[in-house]
Design a protein around this motif. Sequence first.
Motif, PDB file in Angstrom:
ATOM      1  N   ASN A   1     -15.210 -31.309 -39.988  1.00 32.39           N
ATOM      2  CA  ASN A   1     -13.833 -31.515 -38.862  1.00 32.39           C
ATOM      3  C   ASN A   1     -14.003 -33.143 -38.164  1.00 32.39           C
ATOM      4  N   ASP A   2     -15.084 -32.662 -37.940  1.00 34.66           N
ATOM      5  CA  ASP A   2     -15.443 -33.627 -37.081  1.00 34.66           C
ATOM      6  C   ASP A   2     -16.275 -35.075 -37.858  1.00 34.66           C
ATOM      7  N   ALA A   3     -16.686 -34.747 -38.823  1.00 35.97           N
ATOM      8  CA  ALA A   3     -16.523 -35.961 -39.578  1.00 35.97           C
ATOM      9  C   ALA A   3     -15.558 -36.456 -39.563  1.00 35.97           C
ATOM     10  N   GLU A   4     -14.272 -35.861 -40.190  1.00 35.61           N
ATOM     11  CA  GLU A   4     -12.622 -36.604 -40.247  1.00 35.61           C
ATOM     12  C   GLU A   4     -12.784 -37.080 -39.691  1.00 35.61           C
ATOM     13  N   ARG A   5     -13.089 -36.640 -38.653  1.00 36.30           N
ATOM     14  CA  ARG A   5     -11.958 -36.815 -36.663  1.00 36.30           C
ATOM     15  C   ARG A   5     -13.145 -38.329 -36.293  1.00 36.30           C
ATOM     16  N   ILE A   6     -13.787 -38.422 -36.602  1.00 32.57           N
ATOM     17  CA  ILE A   6     -14.589 -39.497 -36.589  1.00 32.57           C
ATOM     18  C   ILE A   6     -14.960 -40.854 -37.555  1.00 32.57           C
ATOM     19  N   ALA A   7     -14.470 -40.653 -39.066  1.00 30.56           N
ATOM     20  CA  ALA A   7     -13.875 -41.555 -39.610  1.00 30.56           C
ATOM     21  C   ALA A   7     -12.931 -42.147 -39.514  1.00 30.56           C
ATOM     22  N   THR A   8     -11.527 -41.346 -39.178  1.00 25.00           N
ATOM     23  CA  THR A   8      -9.960 -41.552 -38.719  1.00 25.00           C
ATOM     24  C   THR A   8     -10.071 -42.866 -37.565  1.00 25.00           C
ATOM     25  N   ALA A   9     -10.454 -42.463 -36.505  1.00 24.09           N
ATOM     26  CA  ALA A   9     -10.964 -42.888 -35.590  1.00 24.09           C
ATOM     27  C   ALA A   9     -11.639 -44.347 -35.979  1.00 24.09           C
ATOM     28  N   TYR A  10     -12.722 -44.751 -36.364  1.00 26.44           N
ATOM     29  CA  TYR A  10     -13.102 -45.772 -37.058  1.00 26.44           C
ATOM     30  C   TYR A  10     -12.823 -46.472 -37.408  1.00 26.44           C
ATOM     31  N   LEU A  11     -11.788 -45.903 -38.478  1.00 29.88           N
ATOM     32  CA  LEU A  11     -11.248 -46.562 -39.382  1.00 29.88           C
ATOM     33  C   LEU A  11      -9.602 -47.287 -38.355  1.00 29.88           C
ATOM     34  N   ASN A  12      -9.228 -46.671 -37.803  1.00 29.58           N
ATOM     35  CA  ASN A  12      -7.673 -46.476 -36.898  1.00 29.58           C
ATOM     36  C   ASN A  12      -7.134 -47.292 -37.815  1.00 29.58           C
ATOM     37  N   ASP A  13      -6.890 -46.855 -38.751  1.00 30.10           N
ATOM     38  CA  ASP A  13      -5.291 -46.650 -39.624  1.00 30.10           C
ATOM     39  C   ASP A  13      -4.748 -45.857 -40.798  1.00 30.10           C
ATOM     40  N   PRO A  14      -3.732 -45.045 -39.833  1.00 36.07           N
ATOM     41  CA  PRO A  14      -2.963 -43.717 -40.155  1.00 36.07           C
ATOM     42  C   PRO A  14      -2.330 -43.980 -42.326  1.00 36.07           C
ATOM     43  N   SER A  15      -2.551 -45.501 -42.336  1.00 30.59           N
ATOM     44  CA  SER A  15      -2.097 -45.583 -43.778  1.00 30.59           C
ATOM     45  C   SER A  15      -3.845 -45.049 -44.502  1.00 30.59           C
TER      46      SER A  15
ATOM     47  N   ASN B   1      -5.500 -42.745 -47.069  1.00 34.35           N
ATOM     48  CA  ASN B   1      -5.855 -41.535 -47.551  1.00 34.35           C
ATOM     49  C   ASN B   1      -7.214 -40.877 -47.428  1.00 34.35           C
ATOM     50  N   MET B   2      -7.705 -39.805 -46.527  1.00 34.52           N
ATOM     51  CA  MET B   2      -8.939 -39.451 -47.172  1.00 34.52           C
ATOM     52  C   MET B   2      -8.809 -38.059 -47.572  1.00 34.52           C
ATOM     53  N   VAL B   3      -9.862 -38.159 -48.687  1.00 36.20           N
ATOM     54  CA  VAL B   3     -10.250 -37.534 -49.847  1.00 36.20           C
ATOM     55  C   VAL B   3     -11.876 -36.607 -48.772  1.00 36.20           C
ATOM     56  N   ASP B   4     -11.793 -35.444 -48.752  1.00 31.72           N
ATOM     57  CA  ASP B   4     -12.515 -35.395 -47.777  1.00 31.72           C
ATOM     58  C   ASP B   4     -13.751 -34.356 -49.261  1.00 31.72           C
ATOM     59  N   GLN B   5     -15.092 -34.426 -49.661  1.00 32.46           N
ATOM     60  CA  GLN B   5     -15.209 -33.732 -50.600  1.00 32.46           C
ATOM     61  C   GLN B   5     -16.513 -33.504 -49.954  1.00 32.46           C
ATOM     62  N   ILE B   6     -16.684 -33.276 -48.851  1.00 30.59           N
ATOM     63  CA  ILE B   6     -17.351 -32.742 -47.839  1.00 30.59           C
ATOM     64  C   ILE B   6     -18.081 -30.892 -47.710  1.00 30.59           C
ATOM     65  N   LEU B   7     -19.132 -30.597 -48.130  1.00 30.20           N
ATOM     66  CA  LEU B   7     -19.713 -29.229 -48.745  1.00 30.20           C
ATOM     67  C   LEU B   7     -20.075 -28.670 -47.713  1.00 30.20           C
ATOM     68  N   LEU B   8     -20.026 -27.481 -47.808  1.00 32.18           N
ATOM     69  CA  LEU B   8     -20.734 -26.851 -46.025  1.00 32.18           C
ATOM     70  C   LEU B   8     -21.850 -26.236 -46.966  1.00 32.18           C
ATOM     71  N   ASP B   9     -23.219 -26.441 -45.900  1.00 37.53           N
ATOM     72  CA  ASP B   9     -24.676 -25.242 -46.330  1.00 37.53           C
ATOM     73  C   ASP B   9     -24.908 -24.827 -44.795  1.00 37.53           C
ATOM     74  N   PRO B  10     -25.111 -23.512 -44.518  1.00 36.36           N
ATOM     75  CA  PRO B  10     -25.680 -23.291 -43.732  1.00 36.36           C
ATOM     76  C   PRO B  10     -26.934 -23.862 -43.283  1.00 36.36           C
ATOM     77  N   HIS B  11     -27.818 -24.172 -44.038  1.00 36.83           N
ATOM     78  CA  HIS B  11     -28.920 -24.410 -44.275  1.00 36.83           C
ATOM     79  C   HIS B  11     -29.059 -26.153 -43.919  1.00 36.83           C
ATOM     80  N   VAL B  12     -28.328 -26.755 -44.208  1.00 35.06           N
ATOM     81  CA  VAL B  12     -28.111 -27.809 -43.325  1.00 35.06           C
ATOM     82  C   VAL B  12     -28.864 -28.159 -42.401  1.00 35.06           C
ATOM     83  N   GLU B  13     -28.448 -26.843 -41.251  1.00 35.14           N
ATOM     84  CA  GLU B  13     -28.417 -26.988 -39.522  1.00 35.14           C
ATOM     85  C   GLU B  13     -30.340 -26.257 -40.136  1.00 35.14           C
ATOM     86  N   ASP B  14     -31.151 -26.193 -40.476  1.00 28.13           N
ATOM     87  CA  ASP B  14     -32.266 -25.383 -41.014  1.00 28.13           C
ATOM     88  C   ASP B  14     -33.273 -26.946 -41.167  1.00 28.13           C
TER      89      ASP B  14
END
Length: 111
Positions: A75-89, A91-104
């Motif tokens: 959700n943070d990645a989407e929020r940051i990207a949306t704020a960076y582009l500052n363009d509501p038009s 279309n966001m395609v979120d293909q980010i995968l959740l992997d708890p091992h990323v924290e490790d």
Amino acid sequence: MRRMQALVSAIIAVIGTCSIVLAQNYVIDQGTSDALTRYLHMNELRMVTAQFSTSPGGSKQLILTGFVATQFGRNDAERIATAYLNDPSVNMVDQILLDPHVEDMRGAAQG
């Protein structure tokens, strides 16, 4: 080592699926894509990349790919990207995968 091999394989799979979304003749804006990717990395999302593109008709698309440890990170990645582009038009395609091992991996990189 196996975890790293699985991660690399997953990244390749995600990158391979990006071409499916781009089948609508979108033209990649490499400058914006690189700048947004760097911005995501600066905001602690080091395993997330952005690909910004525009269709000949003027439609804009942002594809986020990579890995995060939690849904909050996604959700943070989407929020940051949306704020960076500052363009509501866009279309966001979120293909980010959740992997708890990323924290490790994050802890190992800082140590």
